[in-house]
Write a protein that holds these residues in place. Structure first.
Motif, PDB file in Angstrom:
ATOM      1  N   MET A   1       0.848  -1.142   0.000  1.00 64.42           N
ATOM      2  CA  MET A   1       0.000   0.000   0.000  1.00 64.42           C
ATOM      3  C   MET A   1       0.909   1.223   0.000  1.00 64.42           C
ATOM      4  O   MET A   1       1.802   1.335   0.828  1.00 64.42           O
ATOM      5  CB  MET A   1      -0.884  -0.025   1.251  1.00 64.42           C
ATOM      6  CG  MET A   1      -1.929   1.036   1.255  1.00 64.42           C
ATOM      7  SD  MET A   1      -3.088   0.858   2.634  1.00 64.42           S
ATOM      8  CE  MET A   1      -3.844  -0.702   2.250  1.00 64.42           C
ATOM      9  N   SER A   2       0.696   2.116  -0.938  1.00 63.84           N
ATOM     10  CA  SER A   2       1.564   3.284  -1.073  1.00 63.84           C
ATOM     11  C   SER A   2       0.801   4.574  -0.821  1.00 63.84           C
ATOM     12  O   SER A   2      -0.351   4.708  -1.218  1.00 63.84           O
ATOM     13  CB  SER A   2       2.172   3.338  -2.471  1.00 63.84           C
ATOM     14  OG  SER A   2       2.983   2.211  -2.691  1.00 63.84           O
ATOM     15  N   PHE A   3       1.487   5.499  -0.168  1.00 64.17           N
ATOM     16  CA  PHE A   3       0.943   6.819   0.108  1.00 64.17           C
ATOM     17  C   PHE A   3       1.957   7.843  -0.397  1.00 64.17           C
ATOM     18  O   PHE A   3       3.157   7.684  -0.185  1.00 64.17           O
ATOM     19  CB  PHE A   3       0.721   7.021   1.614  1.00 64.17           C
ATOM     20  CG  PHE A   3      -0.222   6.018   2.209  1.00 64.17           C
ATOM     21  CD1 PHE A   3      -1.581   6.249   2.230  1.00 64.17           C
ATOM     22  CD2 PHE A   3       0.269   4.832   2.737  1.00 64.17           C
ATOM     23  CE1 PHE A   3      -2.447   5.314   2.772  1.00 64.17           C
ATOM     24  CE2 PHE A   3      -0.585   3.892   3.290  1.00 64.17           C
ATOM     25  CZ  PHE A   3      -1.952   4.136   3.302  1.00 64.17           C
ATOM     26  N   TYR A   4       1.464   8.880  -1.052  1.00 65.14           N
ATOM     27  CA  TYR A   4       2.341   9.898  -1.634  1.00 65.14           C
ATOM     28  C   TYR A   4       2.024  11.251  -1.018  1.00 65.14           C
ATOM     29  O   TYR A   4       0.860  11.648  -0.963  1.00 65.14           O
ATOM     30  CB  TYR A   4       2.146   9.950  -3.153  1.00 65.14           C
ATOM     31  CG  TYR A   4       2.561   8.666  -3.817  1.00 65.14           C
ATOM     32  CD1 TYR A   4       3.862   8.487  -4.264  1.00 65.14           C
ATOM     33  CD2 TYR A   4       1.655   7.620  -3.970  1.00 65.14           C
ATOM     34  CE1 TYR A   4       4.246   7.295  -4.851  1.00 65.14           C
ATOM     35  CE2 TYR A   4       2.038   6.416  -4.552  1.00 65.14           C
ATOM     36  CZ  TYR A   4       3.327   6.273  -4.991  1.00 65.14           C
ATOM     37  OH  TYR A   4       3.705   5.083  -5.571  1.00 65.14           O
ATOM     38  N   TYR A   5       3.058  11.927  -0.555  1.00 65.94           N
ATOM     39  CA  TYR A   5       2.909  13.239   0.076  1.00 65.94           C
ATOM     40  C   TYR A   5       3.851  14.222  -0.592  1.00 65.94           C
ATOM     41  O   TYR A   5       4.953  13.863  -0.991  1.00 65.94           O
ATOM     42  CB  TYR A   5       3.252  13.175   1.569  1.00 65.94           C
ATOM     43  CG  TYR A   5       2.297  12.334   2.356  1.00 65.94           C
ATOM     44  CD1 TYR A   5       1.109  12.870   2.841  1.00 65.94           C
ATOM     45  CD2 TYR A   5       2.577  11.002   2.618  1.00 65.94           C
ATOM     46  CE1 TYR A   5       0.217  12.093   3.570  1.00 65.94           C
ATOM     47  CE2 TYR A   5       1.700  10.214   3.346  1.00 65.94           C
ATOM     48  CZ  TYR A   5       0.524  10.770   3.817  1.00 65.94           C
ATOM     49  OH  TYR A   5      -0.347   9.999   4.533  1.00 65.94           O
ATOM     50  N   THR A   6       3.406  15.469  -0.675  1.00 69.97           N
ATOM     51  CA  THR A   6       4.233  16.531  -1.222  1.00 69.97           C
ATOM     52  C   THR A   6       4.437  17.602  -0.161  1.00 69.97           C
ATOM     53  O   THR A   6       3.468  18.064   0.446  1.00 69.97           O
ATOM     54  CB  THR A   6       3.559  17.175  -2.459  1.00 69.97           C
ATOM     55  OG1 THR A   6       3.376  16.166  -3.448  1.00 69.97           O
ATOM     56  CG2 THR A   6       4.422  18.286  -3.030  1.00 69.97           C
ATOM     57  N   ILE A   7       5.682  17.947   0.052  1.00 72.88           N
ATOM     58  CA  ILE A   7       6.012  19.069   0.927  1.00 72.88           C
ATOM     59  C   ILE A   7       5.929  20.302   0.044  1.00 72.88           C
ATOM     60  O   ILE A   7       6.761  20.500  -0.843  1.00 72.88           O
ATOM     61  CB  ILE A   7       7.397  18.883   1.570  1.00 72.88           C
ATOM     62  CG1 ILE A   7       7.369  17.627   2.444  1.00 72.88           C
ATOM     63  CG2 ILE A   7       7.793  20.121   2.368  1.00 72.88           C
ATOM     64  CD1 ILE A   7       8.681  17.234   3.026  1.00 72.88           C
ATOM     65  N   THR A   8       4.900  21.090   0.240  1.00 71.50           N
ATOM     66  CA  THR A   8       4.543  22.134  -0.715  1.00 71.50           C
ATOM     67  C   THR A   8       5.367  23.412  -0.625  1.00 71.50           C
ATOM     68  O   THR A   8       5.270  24.251  -1.521  1.00 71.50           O
ATOM     69  CB  THR A   8       3.055  22.502  -0.571  1.00 71.50           C
ATOM     70  OG1 THR A   8       2.814  22.971   0.759  1.00 71.50           O
ATOM     71  CG2 THR A   8       2.165  21.302  -0.869  1.00 71.50           C
ATOM     72  N   ASP A   9       6.187  23.549   0.398  1.00 69.41           N
ATOM     73  CA  ASP A   9       6.947  24.792   0.515  1.00 69.41           C
ATOM     74  C   ASP A   9       8.456  24.602   0.353  1.00 69.41           C
ATOM     75  O   ASP A   9       9.226  25.532   0.554  1.00 69.41           O
ATOM     76  CB  ASP A   9       6.641  25.489   1.836  1.00 69.41           C
ATOM     77  CG  ASP A   9       7.059  24.677   3.051  1.00 69.41           C
ATOM     78  OD1 ASP A   9       7.253  23.456   2.925  1.00 69.41           O
ATOM     79  OD2 ASP A   9       7.180  25.272   4.137  1.00 69.41           O
ATOM     80  N   LYS A  10       8.890  23.394  -0.033  1.00 67.50           N
ATOM     81  CA  LYS A  10      10.330  23.117  -0.188  1.00 67.50           C
ATOM     82  C   LYS A  10      10.584  22.281  -1.439  1.00 67.50           C
ATOM     83  O   LYS A  10       9.808  21.397  -1.774  1.00 67.50           O
ATOM     84  CB  LYS A  10      10.867  22.314   1.007  1.00 67.50           C
ATOM     85  CG  LYS A  10      10.698  22.953   2.352  1.00 67.50           C
ATOM     86  CD  LYS A  10      11.818  23.892   2.633  1.00 67.50           C
ATOM     87  CE  LYS A  10      11.674  24.397   4.066  1.00 67.50           C
ATOM     88  NZ  LYS A  10      12.517  25.508   4.333  1.00 67.50           N
ATOM     89  N   ASN A  11      11.691  22.566  -2.108  1.00 70.51           N
ATOM     90  CA  ASN A  11      12.163  21.687  -3.165  1.00 70.51           C
ATOM     91  C   ASN A  11      12.864  20.502  -2.510  1.00 70.51           C
ATOM     92  O   ASN A  11      13.330  20.593  -1.373  1.00 70.51           O
ATOM     93  CB  ASN A  11      13.142  22.414  -4.087  1.00 70.51           C
ATOM     94  CG  ASN A  11      12.448  23.411  -4.982  1.00 70.51           C
ATOM     95  OD1 ASN A  11      11.392  23.143  -5.528  1.00 70.51           O
ATOM     96  ND2 ASN A  11      13.048  24.584  -5.119  1.00 70.51           N
ATOM     97  N   ALA A  12      12.952  19.404  -3.237  1.00 70.11           N
ATOM     98  CA  ALA A  12      13.540  18.182  -2.683  1.00 70.11           C
ATOM     99  C   ALA A  12      14.964  18.407  -2.163  1.00 70.11           C
ATOM    100  O   ALA A  12      15.322  17.906  -1.100  1.00 70.11           O
ATOM    101  CB  ALA A  12      13.522  17.069  -3.728  1.00 70.11           C
ATOM    102  N   LEU A  13      15.765  19.164  -2.882  1.00 65.23           N
ATOM    103  CA  LEU A  13      17.153  19.366  -2.476  1.00 65.23           C
ATOM    104  C   LEU A  13      17.283  20.252  -1.237  1.00 65.23           C
ATOM    105  O   LEU A  13      18.355  20.320  -0.634  1.00 65.23           O
ATOM    106  CB  LEU A  13      17.967  19.948  -3.629  1.00 65.23           C
ATOM    107  CG  LEU A  13      18.158  19.005  -4.818  1.00 65.23           C
ATOM    108  CD1 LEU A  13      18.898  19.717  -5.943  1.00 65.23           C
ATOM    109  CD2 LEU A  13      18.903  17.750  -4.400  1.00 65.23           C
ATOM    110  N   ASP A  14      16.207  20.918  -0.847  1.00 67.82           N
ATOM    111  CA  ASP A  14      16.224  21.775   0.344  1.00 67.82           C
ATOM    112  C   ASP A  14      15.900  21.010   1.620  1.00 67.82           C
ATOM    113  O   ASP A  14      15.902  21.584   2.707  1.00 67.82           O
ATOM    114  CB  ASP A  14      15.228  22.928   0.186  1.00 67.82           C
ATOM    115  CG  ASP A  14      15.591  23.842  -0.969  1.00 67.82           C
ATOM    116  OD1 ASP A  14      16.800  23.972  -1.268  1.00 67.82           O
ATOM    117  OD2 ASP A  14      14.673  24.419  -1.588  1.00 67.82           O
ATOM    118  N   VAL A  15      15.600  19.710   1.490  1.00 71.96           N
ATOM    119  CA  VAL A  15      15.205  18.896   2.641  1.00 71.96           C
ATOM    120  C   VAL A  15      16.219  17.772   2.812  1.00 71.96           C
ATOM    121  O   VAL A  15      16.551  17.076   1.856  1.00 71.96           O
ATOM    122  CB  VAL A  15      13.792  18.298   2.432  1.00 71.96           C
ATOM    123  CG1 VAL A  15      13.393  17.445   3.614  1.00 71.96           C
ATOM    124  CG2 VAL A  15      12.774  19.414   2.184  1.00 71.96           C
TER     125      VAL A  15
END
Length: 72
Positions: A1-15
């Motif tokens: 079972m997969s769940f997908y989330y987006t961190i809406t205020d950061k680009n991937a390289l910023d995390v």
């Protein structure tokens, strides 16, 4: 079972992926391993997968909770 989330205020390289995992994994594991219905699903082979992406759509990290995660 997969769940997908987006961190809406950061680009991937910023995390920092390891930092995000260390913050989220204990809560996910505790919730899933502490729930009887989810434990039953784990015993039947379900694997919970959580994918976190940045606002740019790039994957930051994947976190998986399976039977072994819960000591089953």
């Amino acid at each position: 079972m997969s769940f997908y989330y987006t961190i809406t205020d950061k680009n991937a390289l910023d995390v920092r992926s390891m930092e995000l995992q260390s913050l989220i994994y204990p809560a996910l594991r505790g919730t899933i391993c502490g729930d009887e219905l989810q434990k039953k699903a784990l015993m039947q082979g379900v694997i919970y997968s959580y994918v976190y992406s940045g606002k740019d759509g790039l994957v930051i990290t994947r976190i998986t909770v399976d039977r072994a995660s819960c000591g089953l």
